[in-house]
Design a protein around this motif. Structure first.
Motif, PDB file in Angstrom:
ATOM      1  N   THR A  15      -0.326   9.369   0.266  1.00  0.00           N
ATOM      2  CA  THR A  15      -0.980   8.949  -0.977  1.00  0.00           C
ATOM      3  C   THR A  15      -0.269   9.582  -2.161  1.00  0.00           C
ATOM      4  O   THR A  15      -0.143  10.808  -2.247  1.00  0.00           O
ATOM      5  N   ILE A  52       0.295   4.741  -0.242  1.00  0.00           N
ATOM      6  CA  ILE A  52      -0.630   4.221  -1.251  1.00  0.00           C
ATOM      7  C   ILE A  52      -0.236   4.819  -2.591  1.00  0.00           C
ATOM      8  O   ILE A  52      -0.020   6.031  -2.698  1.00  0.00           O
ATOM      9  N   THR A  54      -1.544   5.266  -6.511  1.00  0.00           N
ATOM     10  CA  THR A  54      -2.743   5.158  -7.325  1.00  0.00           C
ATOM     11  C   THR A  54      -2.611   6.035  -8.558  1.00  0.00           C
ATOM     12  O   THR A  54      -1.571   6.671  -8.783  1.00  0.00           O
ATOM     13  N   ILE A  95       0.817   0.205  -0.678  1.00  0.00           N
ATOM     14  CA  ILE A  95      -0.377  -0.427  -1.238  1.00  0.00           C
ATOM     15  C   ILE A  95      -0.663   0.175  -2.610  1.00  0.00           C
ATOM     16  O   ILE A  95      -0.639   1.392  -2.767  1.00  0.00           O
ATOM     17  N   ALA A  97      -3.516   1.000  -5.220  1.00  0.00           N
ATOM     18  CA  ALA A  97      -4.965   1.149  -5.344  1.00  0.00           C
ATOM     19  C   ALA A  97      -5.270   1.282  -6.836  1.00  0.00           C
ATOM     20  O   ALA A  97      -4.955   2.300  -7.455  1.00  0.00           O
ATOM     21  N   VAL A 117      -5.148  -3.350  -3.723  1.00  0.00           N
ATOM     22  CA  VAL A 117      -6.608  -3.215  -3.683  1.00  0.00           C
ATOM     23  C   VAL A 117      -7.030  -2.796  -5.083  1.00  0.00           C
ATOM     24  O   VAL A 117      -6.461  -1.863  -5.649  1.00  0.00           O
ATOM     25  N   ALA A 186      -8.386   1.017  -0.090  1.00  0.00           N
ATOM     26  CA  ALA A 186      -6.958   0.980   0.229  1.00  0.00           C
ATOM     27  C   ALA A 186      -6.660   1.800   1.478  1.00  0.00           C
ATOM     28  O   ALA A 186      -5.829   1.417   2.307  1.00  0.00           O
ATOM     29  N   ARG A 187      -7.341   2.910   1.630  1.00  0.00           N
ATOM     30  CA  ARG A 187      -7.148   3.728   2.834  1.00  0.00           C
ATOM     31  C   ARG A 187      -7.628   2.997   4.079  1.00  0.00           C
ATOM     32  O   ARG A 187      -7.011   3.101   5.143  1.00  0.00           O
TER      33      ARG A 187
END
Length: 254
Positions: A15, A52, A54, A95, A97, A117, A186-187
């Motif tokens: 992340t 991810i 974010t 991804i 987020a 997401v 997202a996770r």
């Protein structure tokens, strides 16, 4: 000094958090370098399956930090683009987020990710035309590949906001979440992907991404070149055995 990019790894998921909430996570050169280093780590480590990206504090990224720009600093890295990502996405899946705003370069970071997401009240946009600029960090070329042509052109020429619900309607967003829950959702998506065979996931992403530009006559040959090793791998045998034995597979990545 607070780190501008935070990195955490658990359960095969890396992340990456842009950590400038006081500036709506506007990207600096330090942010770009931090993201680039984290993406290198994602691709280098065998225990990491997916990433991810974010932002901290309820906003994804509001674009380029204008104070840094006025100092002569741009949040881009040669060969890697804006935020250390837009010109060179990672080999492994990534991804986005998204909470709050993903604007200008922030939206272009989202477009460079493989899946999205978003909180259902998130807002996207490429407002560069409103400032006499152009979305050249991938916005103008990726938008018409990820949205219907006329919708992409509307966004690029008006610079208006694009709400998450509309983005979801057109397939730009994979999943909507309640405000504050985008990272958790997202996770969940990442965990589903990370549970699959790593060779299969890597090969599947390559085919999906690269085949968009393949000549029709070469599609099957090129696909075979990227996937044949999957079928002869130890993981392929393990996956079949695990299915037959009704147990979870233990992947080796080979």
């Amino acid at each position: 000094m607070t780190e501008e990019v935070l990195v955490d790894s658990s359960d095969g998921i890396l992340t990456i958090t842009i950590n400038r909430p006081q500036a709506r996570n506007a990207a600096t050169l330090a942010v770009a370098r931090g993201i680039a280093a984290a993406l290198d780590e994602l691709d280098r480590r065998d225990d990491l399956r997916i990433g991810i990206l974010t932002g901290a504090g309820g906003t994804f990224c509001a674009g380029m930090d204008l104070k840094g720009f006025l100092r002569g600093e741009r949040p881009s890295i040669e060969g890697r683009g804006f935020g250390g990502l837009t010109a060179k996405p990672p080999v492994k899946p990534l991804i986005a987020a998204v909470e709050g705003y993903a604007l200008a370069g922030g939206f272009e970071l989202v477009l460079a990710c493989d899946m999205v997401v978003a909180a259902d009240n998130a807002q996207f946009g490429v407002p560069e035309v409103k400032r006499g600029l152009a979305a050249t960090a991938g916005g103008l070329v990726r938008l018409p590949r990820q949205l219907p042509y006329r919708i992409a052109l509307e966004l690029a020429l008006t610079g208006d906001m694009f709400p998450a619900a509309r983005a979801y309607h057109y397939g730009l967003v994979n999943r909507l979440a309640a405000p504050g829950e985008a990272l958790a959702e997202a996770r969940r998506l990442a965990q589903t992907i990370a549970a699959n065979g790593p060779l299969s996931v890597a090969a599947s992403k390559r085919v999906v991404v690269e085949s968009q530009d393949w000549p029709a006559a070469e599609v099957w040959e090129r696909q075979a070149a990227l996937t044949e090793h999957v079928f002869s791998s130890a993981d392929a045998r393990e996956g079949s055995a695990a299915f037959a034995e009704k147990r979870k597979p233990v992947w080796q990545g080979k």
